[in-house]
Design an enzyme around this catalytic site. Structure first.
Site, mmCIF file in Angstrom:
data_model
loop_
_atom_site.group_PDB
_atom_site.id
_atom_site.type_symbol
_atom_site.label_atom_id
_atom_site.label_comp_id
_atom_site.label_asym_id
_atom_site.label_seq_id
_atom_site.Cartn_x
_atom_site.Cartn_y
_atom_site.Cartn_z
ATOM 1 N N SER A 212 7.721 3.506 7.414
ATOM 2 C CA SER A 212 8.062 2.917 6.121
ATOM 3 C C SER A 212 9.026 3.844 5.397
ATOM 4 O O SER A 212 8.676 4.995 5.098
ATOM 5 C CB SER A 212 6.788 2.703 5.290
ATOM 6 O OG SER A 212 7.081 2.119 4.050
ATOM 7 N N HIS A 292 -2.627 4.269 -2.549
ATOM 8 C CA HIS A 292 -1.575 3.269 -2.400
ATOM 9 C C HIS A 292 -1.429 2.416 -3.644
ATOM 10 O O HIS A 292 -0.302 1.985 -3.981
ATOM 11 C CB HIS A 292 -1.798 2.366 -1.185
ATOM 12 C CG HIS A 292 -0.588 1.538 -0.870
ATOM 13 N ND1 HIS A 292 -0.429 0.245 -1.330
ATOM 14 C CD2 HIS A 292 0.555 1.838 -0.186
ATOM 15 C CE1 HIS A 292 0.735 -0.214 -0.924
ATOM 16 N NE2 HIS A 292 1.356 0.722 -0.236
ATOM 17 N N HIS A 316 10.422 -1.293 6.281
ATOM 18 C CA HIS A 316 9.382 -0.789 7.185
ATOM 19 C C HIS A 316 9.411 -1.556 8.498
ATOM 20 O O HIS A 316 10.009 -2.625 8.605
ATOM 21 C CB HIS A 316 7.986 -0.823 6.529
ATOM 22 C CG HIS A 316 7.340 -2.170 6.461
ATOM 23 N ND1 HIS A 316 6.705 -2.632 5.339
ATOM 24 C CD2 HIS A 316 7.200 -3.159 7.380
ATOM 25 C CE1 HIS A 316 6.203 -3.839 5.565
ATOM 26 N NE2 HIS A 316 6.488 -4.175 6.799
#
Length: 343
Positions: A212, A292, A316
């Site tokens: 990513s 996250h 990503h």
């Protein structure tokens, strides 16, 4: 608006998507499109590990691998990045991509298999090779812009138009063609075996890899400041959590990498690359883990304040690999290197 899964990989669904056909995403994103003749790709990570201060000795094998990438049947694209791991070692990884596994096998037999046999006499260096060879049904990509490819997308034929399956939890899974019929649940557990002076991983089924990335090369000074001061530290904190404590949530290993050129100079690009027990474990972390959630919140605040003027590029690639599509080998590396942590 296009479906993320290309027409030649669409099949009768036995598993539902997370959103219906009426869903419209709030902003555009794009996916890589391979020629339908491409059925399998190769993602090969050739890593070098050393203590800080050993850069001069490390330069020799790094130059050698760059040179053999240009040999017959070499990769269609490769790039290089570095990080410092949890044990304080520098890791420089050359990431190479092929869209033909037969060409890769020819090249690997001639040049790549010897990577883990390197050991310069003047320095203790560690070498590792981490390879996935997924069928195209087993991975997906996503890009915030369609005019600059990264990673596996560079060896694709081009980019799609705007796709529907993004900007909702579950979009990652919905973009993987195999998800139409398969839950892609893990089976077995990876384990370490010793072969002479090398350590190899006997893999599990449906291991998940995500790369990513972030590219701020085109940003104006104020946007660059916002990204580097307000977003990147939050991203780094989440990446450090996965590196140091990721096993608690199903992440076997994580590297947060600074992209560099062949001379070792940093480029205004970075990416995280992490190995997960399953796609489900990656989804749970993405959807609900505080680290996250913080990354997502910082990114949304940044992007909402800039709107369409934002020039940060995000992308990503996510792969769920079968056991026979994986290869891991380590020589002279510490035991927290990559998938060695999983065994």
């Amino acid at each position: 608006m296009e479906p993320a899964i290309p027409e030649h990989l669409v099949t009768v669904r036995t598993r539902h998507r997370r959103v219906g056909a009426e869903y419209t995403p709030p902003y555009p994103c794009f996916v890589a499109r391979h020629n339908p003749s491409v059925s399998q790709v190769v993602m090969a990570y050739f890593g070098l590990q050393f203590r800080p201060g050993r850069e001069t000795a490390a330069a020799v094998p790094l130059a050698a691998i760059a040179q053999v990438f240009s040999e017959q049947d070499g990769p269609g694209h490769w790039d290089r990045a570095r990080c410092t791991d949890e044990e304080g070692f520098v890791n420089v990884v050359s990431v190479a991509y092929w869209n033909d596994p037969a060409r890769f096998q020819n090249w690997f037999a001639a040049h790549g298999a010897g990577w883990t046999e390197n050991e310069p006499a003047d320095a203790k260096l560690g070498f590792f090779t981490e390879i996935l060879k997924p069928a195209v049904e087993r991975y997906e990509t996503l890009f915030s812009a369609s005019d600059r490819a990264e990673g596996v997308a560079v060896i694709a034929d081009g980019m799609s138009g705007m796709v529907r399956e993004h900007a909702y939890w579950g979009g990652m899974r919905d973009r993987i063609p195999l998800s139409q019929t398969d839950a892609m649940e893990p089976a077995g557990a990876p384990r370490v075996v010793k072969e002479r002076d090398r350590l190899r991983i006997i893999p599990q089924d449906n291991l998940c890899l995500i790369r990513s990335g972030q590219d701020w090369t085109d940003t104006e000074p104020e946007e660059r400041r916002m990204y580097l001061e307000e977003v990147e530290p939050v991203l780094r904190s989440g990446m450090d959590f996965l590196r140091d404590e990721g096993l608690s949530c199903g992440c076997f290993a994580n590297r947060y990498m600074q992209v560099i050129d062949v001379e070792g100079r940093p480029i205004e690009k970075s990416f995280g690359v992490s190995w997960w027990k399953s796609l489900s474990a990656l989804e749970r972390w993405s959807e609900s883990h505080p680290t996250h959630v913080a990354i997502f919140g910082a990114a949304m605040k940044y992007l909402s304040s800039l709107g369409p003027a934002a020039k940060l590029r995000l992308y990503h690639e996510v792969t769920v690999a079968a056991a026979d599509q994986q290869f891991f080998e380590y020589r002279n590396c510490h035991l927290k290197t990559g998938m060695l942590k999983a065994g």
